[in-house]
Scaffold this motif. Structure first.
Motif, PDB file in Angstrom:
ATOM      1  N   PRO A 414      93.185 -99.025 -18.941  1.00 28.49           N
ATOM      2  CA  PRO A 414      94.301 -98.637 -18.165  1.00 28.49           C
ATOM      3  C   PRO A 414      94.707 -99.339 -16.866  1.00 28.49           C
ATOM      4  O   PRO A 414      93.536 -99.977 -16.260  1.00 28.49           O
ATOM      5  N   ASP A 415      95.746 -99.356 -16.520  1.00 28.29           N
ATOM      6  CA  ASP A 415      96.454-100.048 -15.039  1.00 28.29           C
ATOM      7  C   ASP A 415      97.113 -99.139 -14.471  1.00 28.29           C
ATOM      8  O   ASP A 415      98.459 -98.994 -14.711  1.00 28.29           O
ATOM      9  N   THR A 416      96.806 -97.999 -13.722  1.00 31.74           N
ATOM     10  CA  THR A 416      97.600 -97.289 -13.107  1.00 31.74           C
ATOM     11  C   THR A 416      97.977 -97.822 -11.641  1.00 31.74           C
ATOM     12  O   THR A 416      98.715 -97.192 -10.804  1.00 31.74           O
ATOM     13  N   TYR A 446      90.621 -98.697 -24.138  1.00 28.92           N
ATOM     14  CA  TYR A 446      91.573 -97.905 -23.612  1.00 28.92           C
ATOM     15  C   TYR A 446      91.458 -96.432 -24.074  1.00 28.92           C
ATOM     16  O   TYR A 446      91.450 -95.374 -22.956  1.00 28.92           O
ATOM     17  N   ALA A 447      91.184 -96.224 -25.267  1.00 28.80           N
ATOM     18  CA  ALA A 447      90.770 -94.753 -25.507  1.00 28.80           C
ATOM     19  C   ALA A 447      89.835 -94.128 -25.002  1.00 28.80           C
ATOM     20  O   ALA A 447      89.619 -92.957 -24.844  1.00 28.80           O
ATOM     21  N   TYR A 468      82.349 -98.555 -15.651  1.00 29.65           N
ATOM     22  CA  TYR A 468      81.589 -99.323 -16.415  1.00 29.65           C
ATOM     23  C   TYR A 468      80.585 -98.925 -17.480  1.00 29.65           C
ATOM     24  O   TYR A 468      80.122 -99.395 -18.532  1.00 29.65           O
ATOM     25  N   LYS A 469      80.078 -97.853 -16.960  1.00 25.49           N
ATOM     26  CA  LYS A 469      79.019 -97.171 -18.032  1.00 25.49           C
ATOM     27  C   LYS A 469      79.623 -96.634 -19.204  1.00 25.49           C
ATOM     28  O   LYS A 469      79.293 -96.898 -20.337  1.00 25.49           O
ATOM     29  N   VAL A 470      81.029 -96.143 -19.016  1.00 26.62           N
ATOM     30  CA  VAL A 470      81.788 -95.668 -20.083  1.00 26.62           C
ATOM     31  C   VAL A 470      82.104 -96.867 -21.041  1.00 26.62           C
ATOM     32  O   VAL A 470      82.123 -96.881 -22.442  1.00 26.62           O
ATOM     33  N   MET A 471      82.677 -98.082 -20.495  1.00 24.96           N
ATOM     34  CA  MET A 471      82.852 -99.321 -21.242  1.00 24.96           C
ATOM     35  C   MET A 471      81.571 -99.887 -21.817  1.00 24.96           C
ATOM     36  O   MET A 471      81.661-100.210 -23.037  1.00 24.96           O
ATOM     37  N   ALA A 472      80.460 -99.605 -21.275  1.00 28.34           N
ATOM     38  CA  ALA A 472      79.361-100.171 -22.138  1.00 28.34           C
ATOM     39  C   ALA A 472      79.047 -99.378 -23.172  1.00 28.34           C
ATOM     40  O   ALA A 472      78.693 -99.999 -24.410  1.00 28.34           O
ATOM     41  N   GLN A 473      79.285 -97.829 -23.145  1.00 30.61           N
ATOM     42  CA  GLN A 473      78.831 -97.367 -24.580  1.00 30.61           C
ATOM     43  C   GLN A 473      79.988 -97.518 -25.447  1.00 30.61           C
ATOM     44  O   GLN A 473      79.750 -97.868 -26.871  1.00 30.61           O
ATOM     45  N   ALA A 474      81.326 -97.670 -25.072  1.00 31.21           N
ATOM     46  CA  ALA A 474      82.151 -98.267 -26.132  1.00 31.21           C
ATOM     47  C   ALA A 474      82.020 -99.323 -26.754  1.00 31.21           C
ATOM     48  O   ALA A 474      82.353 -99.704 -27.986  1.00 31.21           O
TER      49      ALA A 474
END
Length: 701
Positions: A414-416, A446-447, A468-474
């Motif tokens: 996302p880019d808010t 994104y999801a 970044y932790k969420v990204m790593a899991q994704a």
């Protein structure tokens, strides 16, 4: 634009020269000995205003910047303006306005007193981006831009004819690869020339074409015109001291007029000269990573680099935003000695990313995966259309596979920070479609982040530590890995077996089969079965026949998806030994002959009711292993023969009786037989119940 023939002059050095000049003669003495008061400059830029981007202007006159003036005012993302002026002082500003994947060109003119109302330039293209304007010595403005012709982006130009704009004409050679980010300038012969970036199938290159007086010359690999060095130095100095009201300098363009010379510079390109030199030092200090086949490359822009935690380009180092967390997950869950290398390069476009992807990245490591997240900067900072971004991403997938590295592509995060960005509506659906068409693994970043994005970012664009932790899991969830375990075989008899296993799926369509043979080299396999694209643990089984009895076989489960093939552990089983057809050992010993009617009755019962099911076969196998010793003992003792015959008379009468009665009667007497003769009767009852169930199932069907 790159000027390879010059070195970057540090801002602080120019500042020292400026102070020194004031001390010596009361004015700055730049390269062309031009006092700052005699330098004129026009500055245009994009700036976020509440709901979208707008275009602003400021001018430098007599050493002072004017207050900013807003030029655009409509509900769209007005981006990447360019500015030029003629000898008569008229100022022309052109930009593009994006609404979703549609973008149009707009212009406004300053006549010395007022700015005109912005007007759209009709081009006939759905996408028009990255315009550049120059005004020739006859005060005629020329505009070049990248226009999408429903096949790819090409470079087009138009010029003012006194009443309106000429119909667009193509500058570059028509092909099927994108030509993007043009810039137009006036050459030493007072004729325009255009430089742009094109992709030759391997890397992005700079091309140039010159106006001959009636048409554009054939495109050539960059043969850049010499640009006045004093204007370059002036631009560098002015960029170091822009007005505070200019938000993002990289979204600005400056037009300089000094000593009779005029030239326009995109500030982002000037600043990147310095950044490239700094990053070059980092790239040259890359650590060679010895890979064990479990290397993962993180590849992309500032989000991959790990801003705000990693200030410089990743350059293959084991640092980053998501990279350390992904490395830890794969080591913990998969047991790998993983190395996740950061090849993020902040601020780059997908076109630059495609050129960078190659021998110095993929070719340096025996990597298994490359994780690609590119395109966030393309539209706003470079004016690269969505279509060209998708083309460059597709080429990255192909190039990765050419290096035997499995690519995983990601949707944009996302880019808010940027209002009205078209990431969720235009970019990500098409990235998903690209992954599907290219049969490429997809990480939907994104999801994974959008629902909690306010807590996963501090600036609206880059993830924070939690993000970044969420990204790593994704990223981990997107790895098309398979956990394959071969389990014990079941339902083993003399000639058949059921092979079993377990597969842990990651959501990719997966197929499996069993390899088997008399040695661990196998040599035979079952038919391939499909378990679909589920996630989680799945148990699988295949029944296999035509084995030899009393033999050892080796087998293993093999699973594969479109990306990898994984072998399970090797197991073995031994088929049962076929019972002898000659006699029932104990009955034959008791009655004296295998042809005696009572023995024949027992053998018939065995063949008809015991050898037709698994439980009965196991009982018969057990009987034939244990009974020979007892039969020999009975055969040698007449008294025992009589006792066994007395015991077997009711048994033989019973088995003869039930052969000729109905199924329900067999079920009743079978139950009684279990009570009277538990071992023998239970096998029989199990057989009767199985037959009854099968018959009922057929009737229901």
């Amino acid at each position: 634009m790159r000027h390879q023939h010059r070195k970057w002059v540090p801002f602080f050095l120019l500042s020292i020269l400026y102070i020194f000049g004031i001390m010596m003669d009361g004015g700055i003495n730049l390269v062309n000995s031009e006092p700052i008061e005699n330098i004129e400059a026009d500055l245009v830029w994009s700036e976020v205003e509440t709901e979208d981007y707008e275009i602003y202007f400021s001018s430098l006159r007599n050493g002072q910047w004017s207050a900013k003036t807003k030029l655009s005012n409509h509900r769209a993302m007005d981006l990447l303006p360019s500015v030029g002026s003629g000898i008569d002082g008229t100022i022309w500003v052109v930009w593009f306005a994006a609404q979703g994947s549609i973008s149009d060109l707009y212009y406004s003119v300053f006549d010395g007193e007022n700015w005109s109302i912005p007007e759209m330039i009709s081009t006939g293209f759905s996408s028009n981006t990255a315009p550049s304007v120059v005004v020739d010595n006859n005060n005629v403005p020329w505009i070049v831009w990248a226009g999408f012709d429903e096949e790819d982006d090409d470079i087009y130009f138009t010029r003012w004819n006194g009443f309106g704009w000429d119909s667009p004409s193509m500058v570059n050679m028509d092909n099927t690869t994108p030509d993007i980010i043009p810039v137009i300038k006036i050459g030493q012969n007072n004729l325009p020339w255009v430089k742009w970036s094109g992709y030759d199938g391997k890397e992005s290159k700079s091309y140039i074409s010159r106006w001959t007086g009636s048409k554009w010359s054939e495109e050539l690999i960059e043969d850049i015109e010499n640009i006045n060095q004093s204007l370059i130095s002036i631009s560098e100095y002015l960029i170091s001291d822009l007005p505070e009201f200019v938000g993002s300098q990289k979204l600005a363009t400056i037009h300089i007029k000094s000593n009779g010379e005029r030239s326009t510079f995109r500030i982002r390109e000037v600043m990147e000269e310095s950044e490239d030199d700094n990053n070059l030092d980092i790239l040259q200090k890359q650590i060679e990573i010895q890979s064990d086949g479990k290397t993962i490359i993180g590849y992309g822009d500032s989000i991959t680099q790990g801003i705000p935690y990693v200030a410089d380009a990743g350059a293959g180092r084991r640092i980053g935003g998501y990279e350390p967390d992904l490395e830890a997950i794969t080591r913990r869950v998969l047991g790998w000695n993983t190395k996740v290398l950061n090849y993020g390069f902040g601020g780059e476009s997908s076109a630059a990313g495609l050129s960078r992807l190659g021998n110095q990245t993929l070719g340096k490591h025996n990597a298994k995966y490359v994780l690609i997240l590119e395109g966030t900067n393309d539209l706003i900072y470079y004016g690269i259309s969505v279509d060209s971004t998708l083309y460059f991403l597709g080429q990255m997938i192909d190039k990765s596979r050419a290096f035997n590295v499995i690519p995983i592509i990601a949707t944009l995060t996302p880019d808010t920070k940027s209002p009205k960005n078209n990431i969720p509506a235009d970019y990500n659906p098409r990235i998903k479609d690209l992954a599907l068409r290219k049969n490429c693994a997809l990480a939907d970043q994104y999801a994974a982040t959008i629902s909690n994005w306010p807590s996963l970012t501090d600036d609206g664009l880059h993830p924070n530590i939690a993000g970044y932790k969420v990204m790593a899991q994704a990223w981990y969830d997107a790895l098309p890995e398979l956990t394959v375990v071969t389990l014990d075989a079941s339902e083993i008899d003399e000639t058949s077996v059921v092979m079993n296993g377990r597969i842990n799926l990651k959501g990719y369509s997966t197929r499996y089969f069993f390899e088997f043979g008399e040695t661990p080299d196998f040599g035979t396999q079952t038919n391939t079965e499909n378990v679909g694209d589920r996630k989680g643990e799945v148990s699988v089984s295949i029944s296999v026949g035509n084995f030899s009895d009393n033999s050892i076989y080796y087998y293993r489960l093999v699973a594969e998806n479109d990306f990898i093939k994984k072998n399970g552990n090797i197991m073995s089983f031994k088929t049962l030994e076929k019972p002898s057809k000659k006699a029932c050992f104990i009955a034959t010993a008791a009655f004296g002959s295998s042809l005696e009617p009572h023995v024949v009755a027992l053998r018939t019962f065995r063949d008809r009711y015991l050898l037709t099911n698994t439980l009965g076969k196991k009982f018969v196998s057990f009987y034939y292993k244990k009974s020979p010793v007892a039969a020999k003992f009975i055969r040698d003792h007449e008294v025992l023969k009589v006792m066994v015959r007395v015991f077997l008379y009711p048994v033989t009468w019973y088995v003869q009786f039930i052969v000729n009665i109905s199924s329900w009667m067999k079920l009743f007497f079978g139950s009684a037989f279990v009570i009277l003769f538990p071992g023998f009767g239970w096998v029989y009852l199990h057989n009767i119940i199985s037959r009854k169930n099968n018959k009922n199932a057929k009737l229901i069907a």
